[in-house]
Design a protein around this motif. Sequence first.
Motif, PDB file in Angstrom:
ATOM      1  N   LEU A 131       0.323  -2.952   8.913  1.00  0.00           N
ATOM      2  CA  LEU A 131       0.259  -2.675   7.479  1.00  0.00           C
ATOM      3  C   LEU A 131      -0.543  -1.409   7.205  1.00  0.00           C
ATOM      4  O   LEU A 131      -0.175  -0.602   6.338  1.00  0.00           O
ATOM      5  CB  LEU A 131      -0.379  -3.862   6.745  1.00  0.00           C
ATOM      6  N   TYR A 132      -1.627  -1.226   7.930  1.00  0.00           N
ATOM      7  CA  TYR A 132      -2.465  -0.043   7.726  1.00  0.00           C
ATOM      8  C   TYR A 132      -1.665   1.242   7.951  1.00  0.00           C
ATOM      9  O   TYR A 132      -1.780   2.206   7.187  1.00  0.00           O
ATOM     10  CB  TYR A 132      -3.675  -0.071   8.658  1.00  0.00           C
ATOM     11  N   SER A 134       1.866   1.477   8.232  1.00  0.00           N
ATOM     12  CA  SER A 134       3.152   1.560   7.533  1.00  0.00           C
ATOM     13  C   SER A 134       2.999   1.508   6.015  1.00  0.00           C
ATOM     14  O   SER A 134       3.822   2.048   5.273  1.00  0.00           O
ATOM     15  CB  SER A 134       4.067   0.420   7.963  1.00  0.00           C
ATOM     16  N   ARG A 135       1.951   0.800   5.550  1.00  0.00           N
ATOM     17  CA  ARG A 135       1.684   0.577   4.126  1.00  0.00           C
ATOM     18  C   ARG A 135       2.789  -0.211   3.435  1.00  0.00           C
ATOM     19  O   ARG A 135       2.856  -0.238   2.213  1.00  0.00           O
ATOM     20  CB  ARG A 135       1.439   1.908   3.404  1.00  0.00           C
ATOM     21  N   SER A 140       5.745  -4.753   7.716  1.00  0.00           N
ATOM     22  CA  SER A 140       4.673  -5.293   8.553  1.00  0.00           C
ATOM     23  C   SER A 140       4.938  -6.751   8.911  1.00  0.00           C
ATOM     24  O   SER A 140       4.700  -7.178  10.051  1.00  0.00           O
ATOM     25  CB  SER A 140       3.333  -5.179   7.824  1.00  0.00           C
ATOM     26  N   LYS A 189       4.907   0.615  -1.439  1.00  0.00           N
ATOM     27  CA  LYS A 189       3.821   0.706  -0.467  1.00  0.00           C
ATOM     28  C   LYS A 189       2.502   0.292  -1.121  1.00  0.00           C
ATOM     29  O   LYS A 189       2.310   0.485  -2.322  1.00  0.00           O
ATOM     30  CB  LYS A 189       3.709   2.134   0.075  1.00  0.00           C
ATOM     31  N   VAL A 190       1.622  -0.267  -0.317  1.00  0.00           N
ATOM     32  CA  VAL A 190       0.323  -0.700  -0.831  1.00  0.00           C
ATOM     33  C   VAL A 190      -0.569   0.528  -1.046  1.00  0.00           C
ATOM     34  O   VAL A 190      -0.416   1.543  -0.350  1.00  0.00           O
ATOM     35  CB  VAL A 190      -0.365  -1.688   0.144  1.00  0.00           C
ATOM     36  N   PHE A 192      -3.297   1.737  -0.137  1.00  0.00           N
ATOM     37  CA  PHE A 192      -4.360   1.967   0.848  1.00  0.00           C
ATOM     38  C   PHE A 192      -3.685   2.181   2.194  1.00  0.00           C
ATOM     39  O   PHE A 192      -2.478   2.007   2.340  1.00  0.00           O
ATOM     40  CB  PHE A 192      -5.351   0.790   0.906  1.00  0.00           C
ATOM     41  N   GLY A 193      -4.469   2.552   3.177  1.00  0.00           N
ATOM     42  CA  GLY A 193      -3.925   2.697   4.513  1.00  0.00           C
ATOM     43  C   GLY A 193      -3.802   4.134   4.977  1.00  0.00           C
ATOM     44  O   GLY A 193      -4.303   5.070   4.352  1.00  0.00           O
ATOM     45  N   TYR A 196      -2.889   7.534   2.960  1.00  0.00           N
ATOM     46  CA  TYR A 196      -2.799   7.240   1.516  1.00  0.00           C
ATOM     47  C   TYR A 196      -3.710   8.186   0.754  1.00  0.00           C
ATOM     48  O   TYR A 196      -4.852   8.400   1.119  1.00  0.00           O
ATOM     49  CB  TYR A 196      -3.241   5.798   1.254  1.00  0.00           C
ATOM     50  N   ASP A 202      -2.827   5.510  -9.624  1.00  0.00           N
ATOM     51  CA  ASP A 202      -3.522   4.412  -8.941  1.00  0.00           C
ATOM     52  C   ASP A 202      -4.897   4.160  -9.530  1.00  0.00           C
ATOM     53  O   ASP A 202      -5.553   3.198  -9.192  1.00  0.00           O
ATOM     54  CB  ASP A 202      -3.681   4.719  -7.437  1.00  0.00           C
TER      55      ASP A 202
END
Length: 203
Positions: A131-132, A134-135, A140, A189-190, A192-193, A196, A202
Amino acid sequence: MKIILIFSAAYLLGSIPSGVWIGKKMYGKDIREFGSGNSGTTNTFRVLGFKAGILVLLADVLKGTLAASLPYFFNSDLNPMVVGIGAIVGHTFPIFAQFKGGKAVATSAGVLLAYNPPFFIVSVSIFLIILYFSRMVSFSSMLALFFITPSSLITHDWILTTIAGMLTVFIVYRHKDNIKRIRLGTESKVPFGFRYKKTKKDS
């Protein structure tokens, strides 16, 4: 009779639509009408934000953990991992939400937590690392399962390996729309990571 009772209880636990109830009671929104239209954790994060997403995540994991723990409560010899399938089916096809549920990733993780805590920690670590970089939660989840299934072979537990393999196929199928968006480069996408960069949107 006890077996039917245990599986029924597992299904009903899984059927609790955490995202729908939390969205309606706390935010006045039915998350199925926004974002991807899914009632699970990822869409909750997307539509209602971090706090709501964490609440739904914890609730969905807890559902799986409690369901898989039912054999202990009922003093049954049923395999917790097998009983946990009832909760996974319930989350995916919840009787309390017109049989339209989530993709069962968090609930599956909760089942694993009750069944094999050390392997749960390893599995979550794999997911977070992917996840970190790919976001993407969907990507993930799927890729982590591809790693988790063969990794389960080291436990020499054929039930865990078999069910993990089945869940891999099932969850990838449930993510078919996400796969299309990933190919098109439009998957959410999240915030963070890796690589980013925070924007005004945001803030």
